[in-house]
Scaffold this motif. Structure first.
Motif, PDB file in Angstrom:
ATOM      1  N   VAL A 131     -27.825 -11.826 -10.637  1.00 12.47           N
ATOM      2  CA  VAL A 131     -29.205 -11.846 -10.616  1.00 12.47           C
ATOM      3  C   VAL A 131     -29.928 -11.198 -11.757  1.00 12.47           C
ATOM      4  O   VAL A 131     -31.035 -11.861 -12.294  1.00 12.47           O
ATOM      5  N   ILE A 138     -30.449  -7.688 -12.061  1.00 16.55           N
ATOM      6  CA  ILE A 138     -31.250  -6.616 -11.830  1.00 16.55           C
ATOM      7  C   ILE A 138     -30.269  -5.407 -11.582  1.00 16.55           C
ATOM      8  O   ILE A 138     -28.905  -5.721 -11.741  1.00 16.55           O
ATOM      9  N   TYR A 162     -30.821  -3.360  -6.426  1.00 17.83           N
ATOM     10  CA  TYR A 162     -30.430  -4.497  -5.372  1.00 17.83           C
ATOM     11  C   TYR A 162     -29.896  -3.728  -4.104  1.00 17.83           C
ATOM     12  O   TYR A 162     -30.228  -4.022  -2.894  1.00 17.83           O
ATOM     13  N   PRO A 173     -38.016  -7.540  -3.144  1.00 17.11           N
ATOM     14  CA  PRO A 173     -38.026  -7.912  -4.428  1.00 17.11           C
ATOM     15  C   PRO A 173     -39.011  -8.766  -5.081  1.00 17.11           C
ATOM     16  O   PRO A 173     -39.790  -9.282  -4.110  1.00 17.11           O
ATOM     17  N   ASN A 210     -37.146 -12.688  -8.373  1.00 19.40           N
ATOM     18  CA  ASN A 210     -35.757 -11.899  -7.884  1.00 19.40           C
ATOM     19  C   ASN A 210     -35.168 -12.737  -6.473  1.00 19.40           C
ATOM     20  O   ASN A 210     -34.284 -12.738  -6.191  1.00 19.40           O
TER      21      ASN A 210
END
Length: 65
Positions: free
Chosen positions: A23, A25, A30, A40, A44
């Motif tokens: 993703v 991040i 996460y 998020p 995201n």
């Protein structure tokens, strides 16, 4: 109560680190999302849903299971 993301990781065995990297991040961010400690950003959330081959609604929608 386990979040849907926690359930998904437990059932599939796919690591949080793998999805975080996919993703784009941090692992820490996460992890907070998975535990339900933060929500998020929309971009995201969409990336997470796509990485898990599901929808934002399925992961965070307010519906009865």
């Amino acid at each position: 109560m386990m979040t849907k993301l926690e359930k998904w990781h437990k059932e599939t065995g796919v690591s949080q680190v793998f999805i975080a990297k996919k993703v784009g991040i941090t692992e820490s961010t996460y992890s907070k999302i998975v535990k339900g400690n933060t929500t998020p950003y929309v971009q995201n959330a969409i990336k997470i849903a796509r990485a898990l081959n599901t929808t934002v609604e399925e992961l965070w929608g307010d519906f009865k299971e």
